[in-house]
Scaffold this motif. Structure first.
Motif, PDB file in Angstrom:
ATOM      1  N   ASN A 191    -117.946   5.040 -17.682  1.00 53.40           N
ATOM      2  CA  ASN A 191    -117.593   6.352 -18.229  1.00 53.40           C
ATOM      3  C   ASN A 191    -118.563   7.383 -17.661  1.00 53.40           C
ATOM      4  OD1 ASN A 191    -119.661   5.198 -20.138  1.00 53.40           O
ATOM      5  ND2 ASN A 191    -119.514   7.278 -20.964  1.00 53.40           N
ATOM      6  N   VAL A 192    -118.073   8.598 -17.521  1.00 51.99           N
ATOM      7  CA  VAL A 192    -118.897   9.694 -16.998  1.00 51.99           C
ATOM      8  C   VAL A 192    -118.818  10.843 -17.985  1.00 51.99           C
ATOM      9  CG1 VAL A 192    -119.360  11.212 -15.028  1.00 51.99           C
ATOM     10  CG2 VAL A 192    -118.167   9.053 -14.660  1.00 51.99           C
ATOM     11  N   ARG A 193    -119.958  11.280 -18.459  1.00 49.19           N
ATOM     12  CA  ARG A 193    -119.974  12.433 -19.356  1.00 49.19           C
ATOM     13  C   ARG A 193    -119.677  13.696 -18.561  1.00 49.19           C
ATOM     14  NH1 ARG A 193    -124.547  12.096 -23.968  1.00 49.19           N
ATOM     15  NH2 ARG A 193    -124.171   9.947 -24.654  1.00 49.19           N
ATOM     16  N   ALA A 194    -118.936  14.591 -19.179  1.00 46.28           N
ATOM     17  CA  ALA A 194    -118.643  15.876 -18.536  1.00 46.28           C
ATOM     18  C   ALA A 194    -119.037  16.983 -19.493  1.00 46.28           C
ATOM     19  CB  ALA A 194    -117.156  15.969 -18.199  1.00 46.28           C
ATOM     20  N   GLY A 195    -119.242  18.151 -18.927  1.00 46.83           N
ATOM     21  CA  GLY A 195    -119.558  19.301 -19.763  1.00 46.83           C
ATOM     22  C   GLY A 195    -118.268  19.900 -20.309  1.00 46.83           C
ATOM     23  N   ASN A 196    -118.359  20.469 -21.509  1.00 47.35           N
ATOM     24  CA  ASN A 196    -117.210  21.159 -22.107  1.00 47.35           C
ATOM     25  C   ASN A 196    -117.325  22.638 -21.755  1.00 47.35           C
ATOM     26  OD1 ASN A 196    -115.182  22.234 -23.633  1.00 47.35           O
ATOM     27  ND2 ASN A 196    -115.924  21.479 -25.603  1.00 47.35           N
ATOM     28  N   THR A 197    -116.392  23.108 -20.920  1.00 46.39           N
ATOM     29  CA  THR A 197    -116.484  24.511 -20.481  1.00 46.39           C
ATOM     30  C   THR A 197    -115.942  25.485 -21.533  1.00 46.39           C
ATOM     31  OG1 THR A 197    -114.336  24.478 -19.394  1.00 46.39           O
ATOM     32  CG2 THR A 197    -116.240  23.842 -18.060  1.00 46.39           C
ATOM     33  N   ARG A 198    -115.322  24.955 -22.586  1.00 41.11           N
ATOM     34  CA  ARG A 198    -114.774  25.857 -23.614  1.00 41.11           C
ATOM     35  C   ARG A 198    -115.852  26.267 -24.616  1.00 41.11           C
ATOM     36  NH1 ARG A 198    -109.351  26.679 -24.476  1.00 41.11           N
ATOM     37  NH2 ARG A 198    -110.213  28.198 -25.936  1.00 41.11           N
ATOM     38  N   THR A 199    -116.884  26.923 -24.113  1.00 44.25           N
ATOM     39  CA  THR A 199    -117.987  27.335 -24.980  1.00 44.25           C
ATOM     40  C   THR A 199    -117.550  28.418 -25.964  1.00 44.25           C
ATOM     41  OG1 THR A 199    -118.669  28.822 -23.209  1.00 44.25           O
ATOM     42  CG2 THR A 199    -119.822  26.715 -23.351  1.00 44.25           C
TER      43      THR A 199
END
Lengths: 91, 162
Positions: free
Chosen positions: B52-60
Protein backbone atom coordinates in the motif's frame (compact mmCIF):
# COMPACT_ATOMS: atom_id res chain seq x y z
CA UNK A 1 7.02 7.26 -27.30
CA UNK A 2 5.52 5.09 -24.62
CA UNK A 3 1.90 5.42 -23.54
CA UNK A 4 1.11 3.89 -20.17
CA UNK A 5 -2.32 2.33 -19.97
CA UNK A 6 -4.05 2.33 -16.56
CA UNK A 7 -5.40 -0.92 -15.15
CA UNK A 8 -9.06 -0.31 -16.13
CA UNK A 9 -8.26 0.33 -19.79
CA UNK A 10 -5.91 -2.56 -20.43
CA UNK A 11 -8.67 -4.93 -21.58
CA UNK A 12 -9.19 -2.51 -24.48
CA UNK A 13 -5.48 -2.37 -25.34
CA UNK A 14 -4.95 -6.10 -25.78
CA UNK A 15 -4.07 -6.41 -22.10
CA UNK A 16 -0.96 -4.30 -22.47
CA UNK A 17 0.34 -2.07 -19.65
CA UNK A 18 2.08 0.16 -22.19
CA UNK A 19 1.90 0.80 -25.91
CA UNK A 20 4.71 2.15 -28.10
CA UNK A 21 3.69 4.64 -30.78
CA UNK A 22 5.53 6.81 -33.27
CA UNK A 23 4.19 10.33 -33.01
CA UNK A 24 5.18 13.96 -33.49
CA UNK A 25 2.68 15.40 -31.01
CA UNK A 26 0.50 14.26 -28.12
CA UNK A 27 -2.54 14.37 -30.42
CA UNK A 28 -0.71 12.14 -32.92
CA UNK A 29 0.14 9.70 -30.15
CA UNK A 30 -3.47 9.48 -28.98
CA UNK A 31 -4.70 9.07 -32.55
CA UNK A 32 -2.20 6.29 -33.10
CA UNK A 33 -3.24 4.60 -29.85
CA UNK A 34 -6.97 4.73 -30.58
CA UNK A 35 -6.30 3.80 -34.21
CA UNK A 36 -4.66 0.55 -33.20
CA UNK A 37 -7.02 -0.01 -30.27
CA UNK A 38 -10.39 1.50 -31.32
CA UNK A 39 -12.17 0.13 -28.26
CA UNK A 40 -10.24 2.63 -26.15
CA UNK A 41 -11.91 5.57 -27.86
CA UNK A 42 -15.22 5.39 -26.02
CA UNK A 43 -13.44 5.06 -22.70
CA UNK A 44 -11.26 8.12 -23.28
CA UNK A 45 -13.65 10.39 -25.14
CA UNK A 46 -17.28 11.49 -24.85
CA UNK A 47 -19.69 10.98 -27.76
CA UNK A 48 -18.89 14.56 -28.73
CA UNK A 49 -15.24 13.60 -29.05
CA UNK A 50 -14.03 15.47 -25.97
CA UNK A 51 -11.63 13.89 -23.52
CA UNK A 52 -13.71 12.63 -20.59
CA UNK A 53 -13.50 15.01 -17.63
CA UNK A 54 -12.08 12.38 -15.28
CA UNK A 55 -9.25 11.35 -17.62
CA UNK A 56 -5.93 13.05 -16.89
CA UNK A 57 -3.08 12.95 -19.39
CA UNK A 58 0.49 13.49 -18.25
CA UNK A 59 3.41 14.03 -20.61
CA UNK A 60 6.21 12.77 -18.38
CA UNK A 61 5.37 14.70 -15.15
CA UNK A 62 3.36 17.51 -16.79
CA UNK A 63 -0.43 17.75 -16.95
CA UNK A 64 -1.06 18.41 -20.65
CA UNK A 65 -3.87 20.86 -19.78
CA UNK A 66 -1.18 23.20 -18.49
CA UNK A 67 1.22 22.85 -21.39
CA UNK A 68 1.13 25.95 -23.63
CA UNK A 69 0.41 23.92 -26.76
CA UNK A 70 -1.69 21.29 -24.94
CA UNK A 71 -2.30 18.28 -27.25
CA UNK A 72 -0.29 19.95 -30.02
CA UNK A 73 2.85 19.70 -27.87
CA UNK A 74 5.75 18.02 -29.67
CA UNK A 75 6.95 14.71 -28.29
CA UNK A 76 10.09 12.64 -28.69
CA UNK A 77 10.70 8.90 -28.67
CA UNK A 78 11.87 8.98 -25.05
CA UNK A 79 8.78 10.79 -23.73
CA UNK A 80 6.07 8.99 -21.82
CA UNK A 81 2.36 9.70 -21.79
CA UNK A 82 0.38 8.48 -18.77
CA UNK A 83 -3.39 8.07 -18.88
CA UNK A 84 -4.62 8.55 -15.32
CA UNK A 85 -8.30 8.37 -14.38
CA UNK A 86 -8.99 10.60 -11.39
CA UNK A 87 -9.36 9.33 -7.83
CA UNK A 88 -11.67 11.11 -5.45
CA UNK A 89 -14.70 10.57 -3.26
CA UNK A 90 -15.83 10.98 0.29
CA UNK A 91 -18.61 10.29 2.72
CA UNK B 1 -18.97 -12.48 -3.88
CA UNK B 2 -15.46 -11.75 -5.12
CA UNK B 3 -12.48 -11.45 -2.79
CA UNK B 4 -9.64 -9.05 -2.12
CA UNK B 5 -6.60 -10.73 -0.66
CA UNK B 6 -4.10 -8.78 1.39
CA UNK B 7 -1.85 -9.16 4.41
CA UNK B 8 -2.76 -8.29 7.96
CA UNK B 9 0.07 -5.70 7.95
CA UNK B 10 -1.40 -3.84 4.94
CA UNK B 11 -4.89 -4.08 6.43
CA UNK B 12 -3.61 -2.65 9.71
CA UNK B 13 -1.59 0.05 7.90
CA UNK B 14 -4.67 1.33 6.04
CA UNK B 15 -6.69 1.43 9.23
CA UNK B 16 -3.87 3.15 11.15
CA UNK B 17 -3.65 5.74 8.37
CA UNK B 18 -7.35 6.52 8.85
CA UNK B 19 -6.85 6.92 12.58
CA UNK B 20 -3.84 9.20 12.09
CA UNK B 21 -5.64 11.59 9.73
CA UNK B 22 -8.90 11.62 11.76
CA UNK B 23 -11.06 13.73 11.69
CA UNK B 24 -9.94 14.06 8.07
CA UNK B 25 -10.17 11.39 5.39
CA UNK B 26 -7.02 9.48 4.55
CA UNK B 27 -6.36 8.02 1.11
CA UNK B 28 -3.87 5.81 -0.63
CA UNK B 29 -3.29 3.23 -3.32
CA UNK B 30 -3.06 -0.55 -3.28
CA UNK B 31 -0.52 -2.30 -5.51
CA UNK B 32 -0.82 -5.92 -6.47
CA UNK B 33 -1.43 -8.60 -9.04
CA UNK B 34 -4.68 -9.72 -10.60
CA UNK B 35 -5.16 -13.46 -10.61
CA UNK B 36 -7.89 -14.69 -12.95
CA UNK B 37 -10.10 -17.33 -11.34
CA UNK B 38 -9.14 -19.99 -13.88
CA UNK B 39 -5.41 -19.46 -13.17
CA UNK B 40 -5.73 -19.96 -9.43
CA UNK B 41 -5.35 -23.47 -8.14
CA UNK B 42 -7.57 -22.74 -5.14
CA UNK B 43 -10.31 -21.07 -7.18
CA UNK B 44 -9.33 -17.65 -5.86
CA UNK B 45 -9.82 -15.03 -8.55
CA UNK B 46 -9.18 -11.37 -7.93
CA UNK B 47 -6.60 -8.90 -6.72
CA UNK B 48 -3.79 -9.94 -4.44
CA UNK B 49 -2.45 -6.76 -2.83
CA UNK B 50 1.26 -6.75 -2.05
CA UNK B 51 1.82 -3.14 -0.99
CA UNK B 52 0.00 0.00 0.00
CA UNK B 53 1.13 3.56 -0.66
CA UNK B 54 -0.08 6.48 1.39
CA UNK B 55 -1.19 9.49 -0.60
CA UNK B 56 -1.93 13.04 0.38
CA UNK B 57 -5.53 14.27 0.45
CA UNK B 58 -5.67 17.34 -1.77
CA UNK B 59 -9.19 18.24 -0.63
CA UNK B 60 -7.94 20.45 2.18
CA UNK B 61 -11.06 22.59 1.73
CA UNK B 62 -13.28 19.75 2.97
CA UNK B 63 -10.95 17.02 4.21
CA UNK B 64 -13.41 15.74 6.83
CA UNK B 65 -15.75 14.38 4.15
CA UNK B 66 -13.88 14.46 0.82
CA UNK B 67 -10.66 13.04 -0.56
CA UNK B 68 -8.75 13.38 -3.79
CA UNK B 69 -5.36 12.07 -4.83
CA UNK B 70 -3.41 14.45 -7.06
CA UNK B 71 -3.02 12.91 -10.54
CA UNK B 72 0.73 13.59 -10.49
CA UNK B 73 0.94 11.51 -7.34
CA UNK B 74 -0.88 8.72 -9.18
CA UNK B 75 1.62 9.00 -12.04
CA UNK B 76 4.41 8.46 -9.50
CA UNK B 77 2.56 5.65 -7.72
CA UNK B 78 2.02 3.89 -11.04
CA UNK B 79 5.74 4.29 -11.80
CA UNK B 80 6.57 2.75 -8.42
CA UNK B 81 4.17 -0.12 -9.13
CA UNK B 82 5.79 -0.79 -12.52
CA UNK B 83 9.26 -0.85 -10.96
CA UNK B 84 8.04 -3.59 -8.63
CA UNK B 85 6.25 -5.56 -11.33
CA UNK B 86 2.89 -4.68 -9.78
CA UNK B 87 -0.26 -2.93 -10.95
CA UNK B 88 -2.57 -0.46 -9.25
CA UNK B 89 -5.13 -2.83 -7.73
CA UNK B 90 -7.25 -0.18 -6.12
CA UNK B 91 -7.45 2.57 -3.58
CA UNK B 92 -8.39 3.09 0.02
CA UNK B 93 -9.83 5.93 2.04
CA UNK B 94 -11.49 6.50 5.38
CA UNK B 95 -14.93 7.69 6.41
CA UNK B 96 -14.56 9.68 9.64
CA UNK B 97 -17.63 9.14 11.82
CA UNK B 98 -19.47 7.61 8.88
CA UNK B 99 -20.20 3.97 7.92
CA UNK B 100 -17.77 1.91 5.80
CA UNK B 101 -20.16 1.99 2.87
CA UNK B 102 -19.66 3.72 -0.45
CA UNK B 103 -21.41 7.07 -0.73
CA UNK B 104 -23.00 8.69 -3.79
CA UNK B 105 -19.85 10.84 -4.04
CA UNK B 106 -17.64 7.73 -3.92
CA UNK B 107 -19.67 6.20 -6.72
CA UNK B 108 -19.78 9.30 -8.88
CA UNK B 109 -16.02 9.79 -8.56
CA UNK B 110 -15.06 6.13 -9.05
CA UNK B 111 -13.54 5.55 -12.49
CA UNK B 112 -11.06 2.71 -12.04
CA UNK B 113 -13.19 -0.13 -13.39
CA UNK B 114 -11.96 -3.54 -12.33
CA UNK B 115 -10.24 -2.13 -9.25
CA UNK B 116 -11.01 -2.24 -5.54
CA UNK B 117 -12.13 0.61 -3.36
CA UNK B 118 -11.49 -0.07 0.32
CA UNK B 119 -13.27 2.06 2.90
CA UNK B 120 -12.56 2.13 6.63
CA UNK B 121 -14.99 3.71 9.06
CA UNK B 122 -13.21 5.67 11.78
CA UNK B 123 -15.43 6.44 14.77
CA UNK B 124 -14.14 8.94 17.32
CA UNK B 125 -10.61 8.39 16.05
CA UNK B 126 -10.73 4.58 16.16
CA UNK B 127 -10.91 2.41 13.02
CA UNK B 128 -13.96 0.15 13.15
CA UNK B 129 -15.29 -1.59 10.03
CA UNK B 130 -13.27 -1.99 6.82
CA UNK B 131 -15.07 -3.00 3.63
CA UNK B 132 -13.92 -3.48 0.05
CA UNK B 133 -16.00 -2.73 -3.03
CA UNK B 134 -15.05 -3.91 -6.51
CA UNK B 135 -15.91 -1.42 -9.26
CA UNK B 136 -17.55 -3.76 -11.77
CA UNK B 137 -18.81 -3.00 -15.27
CA UNK B 138 -17.27 -2.76 -18.69
CA UNK B 139 -17.69 0.98 -19.14
CA UNK B 140 -18.33 4.12 -17.14
CA UNK B 141 -22.04 4.13 -17.92
CA UNK B 142 -22.45 0.57 -16.61
CA UNK B 143 -20.32 0.78 -13.49
CA UNK B 144 -21.48 -0.59 -10.14
CA UNK B 145 -19.91 -1.32 -6.77
CA UNK B 146 -19.94 -4.94 -5.58
CA UNK B 147 -18.96 -5.68 -1.99
CA UNK B 148 -16.07 -8.10 -1.65
CA UNK B 149 -14.79 -10.45 1.00
CA UNK B 150 -11.45 -9.33 2.45
CA UNK B 151 -9.08 -12.27 2.92
CA UNK B 152 -6.10 -11.59 5.20
CA UNK B 153 -2.98 -13.53 4.32
CA UNK B 154 0.75 -13.39 3.57
CA UNK B 155 3.37 -10.63 3.89
CA UNK B 156 2.92 -7.08 2.66
CA UNK B 157 4.71 -3.77 2.55
CA UNK B 158 3.81 -0.17 3.20
CA UNK B 159 5.77 1.97 0.77
CA UNK B 160 6.73 5.57 1.49
CA UNK B 161 4.28 7.96 -0.14
CA UNK B 162 2.94 11.47 0.00
Amino acid sequence: MTIFIPTPLRPYAAGQASVEVKAATIADALASLTGSHPELRKHLYTEEGKLRAFVNLYLNDEDIRYLPAKEATSVSATDTLSIIPSIAGGC
Amino acid sequence: MSSLRLSRSIYDAMRAHGEQTYPHECCGALLGRFVPAEAACNEFGGWIVEANVRAGNTRTDSAHNRYQIAPIELVKIEREARSRGLDIAGFYHSHPDHPAQWSPTDFEEAHWLGCCYVITAVANGKATVTNSFFLAGLREEEKRFEQQTIELTGPGTELPGG
